[in-house]
Design a protein around this motif. Structure first.
Motif, PDB file in Angstrom:
ATOM      1  N   SER A   1      -1.046 -13.401  16.883  1.00 42.90           N
ATOM      2  CA  SER A   1      -0.513 -12.104  17.293  1.00 42.90           C
ATOM      3  C   SER A   1       0.833 -12.249  17.996  1.00 42.90           C
ATOM      4  O   SER A   1       1.176 -13.291  18.529  1.00 42.90           O
ATOM      5  N   GLY A   2       1.580 -11.173  17.955  1.00 45.08           N
ATOM      6  CA  GLY A   2       2.864 -11.066  18.632  1.00 45.08           C
ATOM      7  C   GLY A   2       3.081  -9.615  19.011  1.00 45.08           C
ATOM      8  O   GLY A   2       2.258  -8.748  18.700  1.00 45.08           O
ATOM      9  N   ARG A   3       4.169  -9.317  19.674  1.00 46.58           N
ATOM     10  CA  ARG A   3       4.475  -7.941  20.072  1.00 46.58           C
ATOM     11  C   ARG A   3       5.302  -7.274  18.982  1.00 46.58           C
ATOM     12  O   ARG A   3       6.065  -7.925  18.260  1.00 46.58           O
ATOM     13  N   TYR A   4       5.163  -5.971  18.882  1.00 42.13           N
ATOM     14  CA  TYR A   4       5.912  -5.161  17.928  1.00 42.13           C
ATOM     15  C   TYR A   4       6.362  -3.914  18.652  1.00 42.13           C
ATOM     16  O   TYR A   4       5.552  -3.219  19.270  1.00 42.13           O
ATOM     17  N   GLY A   5       7.653  -3.639  18.634  1.00 39.23           N
ATOM     18  CA  GLY A   5       8.179  -2.473  19.328  1.00 39.23           C
ATOM     19  C   GLY A   5       9.197  -1.731  18.484  1.00 39.23           C
ATOM     20  O   GLY A   5       9.787  -2.289  17.558  1.00 39.23           O
ATOM     21  N   ILE A   6       9.401  -0.486  18.822  1.00 37.20           N
ATOM     22  CA  ILE A   6      10.356   0.355  18.107  1.00 37.20           C
ATOM     23  C   ILE A   6      11.252   1.032  19.130  1.00 37.20           C
ATOM     24  O   ILE A   6      10.771   1.562  20.137  1.00 37.20           O
ATOM     25  N   THR A   7      12.562   1.007  18.871  1.00 37.67           N
ATOM     26  CA  THR A   7      13.542   1.658  19.736  1.00 37.67           C
ATOM     27  C   THR A   7      14.476   2.508  18.877  1.00 37.67           C
ATOM     28  O   THR A   7      14.606   2.264  17.670  1.00 37.67           O
ATOM     29  N   PRO A   8      15.127   3.487  19.481  1.00 39.40           N
ATOM     30  CA  PRO A   8      16.117   4.256  18.718  1.00 39.40           C
ATOM     31  C   PRO A   8      17.272   3.355  18.273  1.00 39.40           C
ATOM     32  O   PRO A   8      17.650   2.416  18.969  1.00 39.40           O
TER      33      PRO A   8
ATOM     34  N   GLY B   1       3.368  -2.086  20.439  1.00 42.08           N
ATOM     35  CA  GLY B   1       2.107  -2.486  19.844  1.00 42.08           C
ATOM     36  C   GLY B   1       2.078  -3.974  19.601  1.00 42.08           C
ATOM     37  O   GLY B   1       2.748  -4.750  20.283  1.00 42.08           O
ATOM     38  N   GLN B   2       1.304  -4.381  18.591  1.00 44.76           N
ATOM     39  CA  GLN B   2       1.183  -5.801  18.287  1.00 44.76           C
ATOM     40  C   GLN B   2       1.257  -6.007  16.786  1.00 44.76           C
ATOM     41  O   GLN B   2       1.011  -5.105  16.003  1.00 44.76           O
ATOM     42  N   SER B   3       1.612  -7.229  16.430  1.00 48.70           N
ATOM     43  CA  SER B   3       1.597  -7.642  15.023  1.00 48.70           C
ATOM     44  C   SER B   3       0.639  -8.812  14.895  1.00 48.70           C
ATOM     45  O   SER B   3       0.469  -9.595  15.831  1.00 48.70           O
ATOM     46  N   ILE B   4       0.024  -8.911  13.736  1.00 49.18           N
ATOM     47  CA  ILE B   4      -0.899 -10.010  13.490  1.00 49.18           C
ATOM     48  C   ILE B   4      -0.568 -10.634  12.142  1.00 49.18           C
ATOM     49  O   ILE B   4      -0.483  -9.938  11.128  1.00 49.18           O
ATOM     50  N   VAL B   5      -0.345 -11.951  12.144  1.00 50.56           N
ATOM     51  CA  VAL B   5      -0.072 -12.710  10.935  1.00 50.56           C
ATOM     52  C   VAL B   5      -1.040 -13.881  10.897  1.00 50.56           C
ATOM     53  O   VAL B   5      -0.968 -14.775  11.745  1.00 50.56           O
ATOM     54  N   LYS B   6      -1.958 -13.857   9.942  1.00 47.59           N
ATOM     55  CA  LYS B   6      -2.931 -14.940   9.791  1.00 47.59           C
ATOM     56  C   LYS B   6      -3.603 -15.293  11.114  1.00 47.59           C
ATOM     57  O   LYS B   6      -3.710 -16.455  11.500  1.00 47.59           O
TER      58      LYS B   6
ATOM     59  N   GLY C   1       0.239   0.165  16.936  1.00 49.58           N
ATOM     60  CA  GLY C   1       0.652   0.431  18.302  1.00 49.58           C
ATOM     61  C   GLY C   1       0.510   1.897  18.650  1.00 49.58           C
ATOM     62  O   GLY C   1      -0.161   2.656  17.952  1.00 49.58           O
ATOM     63  N   VAL C   2       1.175   2.271  19.725  1.00 53.91           N
ATOM     64  CA  VAL C   2       1.043   3.624  20.247  1.00 53.91           C
ATOM     65  C   VAL C   2       2.393   4.105  20.774  1.00 53.91           C
ATOM     66  O   VAL C   2       3.217   3.324  21.233  1.00 53.91           O
ATOM     67  N   VAL C   3       2.584   5.417  20.694  1.00 52.54           N
ATOM     68  CA  VAL C   3       3.766   6.068  21.258  1.00 52.54           C
ATOM     69  C   VAL C   3       3.360   6.653  22.603  1.00 52.54           C
ATOM     70  O   VAL C   3       2.413   7.428  22.681  1.00 52.54           O
ATOM     71  N   ILE C   4       4.057   6.256  23.661  1.00 52.51           N
ATOM     72  CA  ILE C   4       3.802   6.787  25.001  1.00 52.51           C
ATOM     73  C   ILE C   4       5.039   7.594  25.389  1.00 52.51           C
ATOM     74  O   ILE C   4       6.028   7.047  25.885  1.00 52.51           O
TER      75      ILE C   4
ATOM     76  N   TYR D   1      -0.849   7.126  17.485  1.00 54.73           N
ATOM     77  CA  TYR D   1      -1.044   5.760  17.004  1.00 54.73           C
ATOM     78  C   TYR D   1      -0.258   5.536  15.714  1.00 54.73           C
ATOM     79  O   TYR D   1      -0.140   6.438  14.893  1.00 54.73           O
ATOM     80  N   PHE D   2       0.275   4.322  15.558  1.00 51.10           N
ATOM     81  CA  PHE D   2       0.943   3.994  14.304  1.00 51.10           C
ATOM     82  C   PHE D   2       0.397   2.679  13.759  1.00 51.10           C
ATOM     83  O   PHE D   2      -0.096   1.832  14.500  1.00 51.10           O
ATOM     84  N   THR D   3       0.461   2.540  12.443  1.00 45.71           N
ATOM     85  CA  THR D   3       0.037   1.324  11.758  1.00 45.71           C
ATOM     86  C   THR D   3       1.000   1.060  10.615  1.00 45.71           C
ATOM     87  O   THR D   3       1.689   1.971  10.136  1.00 45.71           O
ATOM     88  N   GLY D   4       1.049  -0.191  10.179  1.00 42.70           N
ATOM     89  CA  GLY D   4       1.896  -0.508   9.037  1.00 42.70           C
ATOM     90  C   GLY D   4       1.799  -1.960   8.638  1.00 42.70           C
ATOM     91  O   GLY D   4       1.019  -2.738   9.206  1.00 42.70           O
ATOM     92  N   ARG D   5       2.620  -2.321   7.654  1.00 41.88           N
ATOM     93  CA  ARG D   5       2.690  -3.686   7.142  1.00 41.88           C
ATOM     94  C   ARG D   5       4.131  -4.116   6.989  1.00 41.88           C
ATOM     95  O   ARG D   5       5.008  -3.309   6.688  1.00 41.88           O
ATOM     96  N   TYR D   6       4.335  -5.389   7.175  1.00 42.91           N
ATOM     97  CA  TYR D   6       5.638  -6.013   6.952  1.00 42.91           C
ATOM     98  C   TYR D   6       5.383  -7.243   6.091  1.00 42.91           C
ATOM     99  O   TYR D   6       4.651  -8.149   6.495  1.00 42.91           O
ATOM    100  N   ASN D   7       5.934  -7.265   4.872  1.00 41.79           N
ATOM    101  CA  ASN D   7       5.798  -8.401   3.966  1.00 41.79           C
ATOM    102  C   ASN D   7       7.127  -9.130   3.893  1.00 41.79           C
ATOM    103  O   ASN D   7       8.141  -8.540   3.520  1.00 41.79           O
ATOM    104  N   SER D   8       7.124 -10.405   4.241  1.00 39.69           N
ATOM    105  CA  SER D   8       8.322 -11.234   4.196  1.00 39.69           C
ATOM    106  C   SER D   8       8.223 -12.176   3.005  1.00 39.69           C
ATOM    107  O   SER D   8       7.155 -12.713   2.706  1.00 39.69           O
ATOM    108  N   TYR D   9       9.351 -12.393   2.309  1.00 36.80           N
ATOM    109  CA  TYR D   9       9.404 -13.281   1.143  1.00 36.80           C
ATOM    110  C   TYR D   9      10.414 -14.393   1.433  1.00 36.80           C
ATOM    111  O   TYR D   9      11.586 -14.120   1.660  1.00 36.80           O
ATOM    112  N   ASP D  10       9.949 -15.640   1.410  1.00 30.56           N
ATOM    113  CA  ASP D  10      10.762 -16.789   1.790  1.00 30.56           C
ATOM    114  C   ASP D  10      11.454 -17.391   0.567  1.00 30.56           C
ATOM    115  O   ASP D  10      10.804 -18.018  -0.267  1.00 30.56           O
ATOM    116  N   PRO D  11      12.788 -17.229   0.447  1.00 32.67           N
ATOM    117  CA  PRO D  11      13.493 -17.789  -0.714  1.00 32.67           C
ATOM    118  C   PRO D  11      13.488 -19.316  -0.730  1.00 32.67           C
ATOM    119  O   PRO D  11      13.706 -19.917  -1.777  1.00 32.67           O
TER     120      PRO D  11
END
Length: 193
Positions: A94-101, A86-91, A75-78, A52-62
């Motif tokens: 929800s949306g999808r979150y994925g990682i690729t090489p 996995g998924q992302s949640i903002v306020k 999310g999870v590594v299969i 399982y993985f978890t994290g945060r993404y903070n965006s700053y709008d100029p």
């Protein structure tokens, strides 16, 4: 994933950050590290034992005084399916979150400031901080620090900021933690010559 710098690409699909992607380094012990940047900061971690993985993404709008929007992701590594999803949640959205090489060989953007800290005597002084970055940036001074001022508060691309420090007549050493292009800059001012 080969354990190298810039070995992974994270992508948001749908939700608030749909279409956003960024390059980061997925380290052998599960840490997901990306450089601190003026427009976003992200970090994450995977538990190697359960995948399982978890994290945060903070965006700053100029365009909105660098207002912050935070996404939490998980999310999870299969391994058998070569899938990291996995998924992302903002306020609450929800949306999808994925990682690729990262097969493109592109590198993560970076930002630097020079110097990262400055130590001064008690007298008034000014000095320049050089900024190297390819995006919009801002200077943040804490509300309780009224003895430090800057000549410019925002900019775009490489630039410089002149920092002015008022005389220290308090009898105490004082310290300020500024953020320039989302990077920490320390100011120390002595109470003597």
């Amino acid at each position: 994933f080969t354990a190298t710098t810039n070995n992974a690409v994270a992508s948001f699909t749908g939700g608030t950050f749909g279409g956003v992607s960024y390059i980061f380094s997925w380290e052998p012990k599960g840490k997901m590290a990306a450089p601190r940047l003026p427009l976003y900061i992200t970090n994450g971690e995977m538990e190697n034992e359960d995948g399982y993985f978890t994290g945060r993404y903070n965006s700053y709008d100029p365009n909105d005084e660098f207002a912050r929007t935070r996404a939490n992701f998980r999310g999870v590594v299969i391994q058998k399916q070569n899938l990291v999803s996995g998924q992302s949640i903002v306020k609450g959205v929800s949306g999808r979150y994925g990682i690729t090489p990262n097969v493109s060989g592109d590198t993560a953007p970076s930002a630097t400031i020079t110097p990262k800290e400055k130590s001064l005597n008690r007298f008034e002084a000014s000095y320049v901080v050089q900024i190297v970055v390819d995006s919009a940036w801002q200077v943040e001074i804490p509300d309780n620090v009224d003895w430090v001022t800057v000549d410019v508060a925002t900019g775009t691309g490489d630039g410089q900021v002149t920092i002015t420090v008022a005389p220290n007549d308090t009898g105490d050493v004082r310290t300020a933690k500024l953020k320039i292009a989302n990077l920490v800059h320390w100011v120390w001012q002595d109470d003597d010559d």
